[in-house]
Each structure stands twice: as C-alpha cells, then as structure tokens.
Design an enzyme around this catalytic site. Sequence first.
Site, short mmCIF file in Angstrom:
data_model
loop_
_atom_site.label_atom_id
_atom_site.label_comp_id
_atom_site.label_asym_id
_atom_site.label_seq_id
_atom_site.Cartn_x
_atom_site.Cartn_y
_atom_site.Cartn_z
N GLY A 35 0.84 -1.36 0.12
CA GLY A 35 0.08 -0.03 -0.22
C GLY A 35 0.87 1.26 0.06
N ASN A 36 0.20 2.19 -0.40
CA ASN A 36 0.80 3.74 -0.57
C ASN A 36 -0.01 4.93 -0.66
OD1 ASN A 36 0.62 3.69 -3.57
ND2 ASN A 36 1.92 1.79 -3.23
N GLY A 52 9.23 0.18 0.75
CA GLY A 52 9.76 -0.41 1.87
C GLY A 52 9.43 -0.44 3.16
N GLU A 81 5.10 3.17 -6.99
CA GLU A 81 3.77 3.64 -7.58
C GLU A 81 3.46 5.01 -8.00
OE1 GLU A 81 2.16 1.53 -8.73
OE2 GLU A 81 1.79 -0.48 -7.84
N HIS A 102 -4.28 -2.81 -0.50
CA HIS A 102 -4.43 -4.12 -0.99
C HIS A 102 -5.15 -4.88 -0.12
CE1 HIS A 102 0.21 -3.47 -2.39
NE2 HIS A 102 -0.63 -2.80 -3.21
N HIS A 165 -4.57 -6.88 -7.65
CA HIS A 165 -3.70 -5.73 -7.06
C HIS A 165 -4.22 -5.15 -5.78
CE1 HIS A 165 -0.43 -2.75 -8.18
NE2 HIS A 165 -0.71 -2.58 -6.71
#
Length: 215
Positions: A35-36, A52, A81, A102, A165
């Site tokens: 995730g981001n 990371g 991303e 996710h 995804h």
Amino acid sequence: MSEQVLYQEEHLARLSLVQWGKELYDQGLVKGSGGNLSIRLSDGTVLLTPTGFFLGHMTPECISRCDMQGNLLSGNKPTKEVPLHLAVYRTRPNVHAVCHTHSVYAVAYASTVEPGTVMPICTPSVAAKVGLVEVKGYAHPGSEQLGRFVEEGLQRSNAVLLANHGVVAVGKDMEAAVSMANEVENNAILLALGAGRLHILSEENVAHLLKKIAL
C-alpha cells in the site's frame, strides 16, 4: 503564498500521512510494506510514502517529496507507484490525496470478475460517496499502464479496482480518500458474505444516489 505557510502546510500533510497510514495498517487494509499514500501540496509538489516502509511505522521525516514529473526532491526513495499517483493528480485537479490499498476482499472481488465490470452496490454510502467502481485489468506495479487504468477508472468515480492488485481511492484530503477505500472494502465484504444471495441496490436507487456524489 509565504514560505511559512507552505512549511506549515507540508508539516501538517506529513503528519496526516503518518496518521492515516497507521489507521490503514491497524485496520488491516494494508499489511507489511504494501500500500501507499500521497498528498498533493498547493505548490504542485507531492508527498508520498517511501518504498519498503510499513505504513503503520512511518515518521514525518521518512516521507518522500517529488515534483509532478516524478523527480525526487527530498526524503527517502518513494513508492514505486509514483506513476499511479501522478496519473490521478493529472486526471482529477480537485483531488489532493490518494490512498492505494491491497485490502483482501476488494482484491478477491477484482480478481474474480472480468475487467470492465462495475462493482454491484450494496449500501447507499458507496453510491453517494464513491460512485460506480469499475474493475480494471492487471498491469505491472509501477507501470505507466497501471497509471492509465487508474486515469480511466476515476473518470466517474472516487475509486477504482485493479485486478490482482488492490484499490485506488481519492479525495479532497487523506481522511476522505481513506474513507473511500473503506467503503469499497466494506462493499466487497458484503458481496463475499452474501455469496450471490445479497439483494443489491436497484439501478433506480443507485441513479438517485449518484446525484449526490462529489467528483
């Protein structure tokens, strides 16, 4: 806008990324380093979660800052991303926050239907807040194709599902974007629990609720 005002805006945005990253992590909408998140600042630069890092363990100092071409201006190396996030900001000028999760049920749903499918709507809040959530096909993480899928999916909705995804949800701020991601995941949970027996909202009711959505 003065440097002091810009500094304060960035400081609050960094705190917001940390706060809502922990919220998503604690809820289980992201696990591990998946995730981001990102926030677009008024000077046109973008703060992104770093690659990371577990979203539940971030600090304001570890956040990445990039320009709209994806060049790193400061901080740690950003999520891969970046193209996805920048695609959102190019497509939706009114959006200032992007939440990419996710979450398990949403991924399961998006991976069991054909691309182009619009997610059936179970509750009024999904239609009124998020809109018609389309499932797009699979594309490699970090790819320009994934960004194009997101651009297409956000034309009439505040969220899009990516096969195999996850979810990309957007809003005027991070709280709104996280709320959209939660709506999509909750809807996917209901669809799974209903196992084909759930009575979804009628087209007439959905059309009425869609009039309330803010895109």
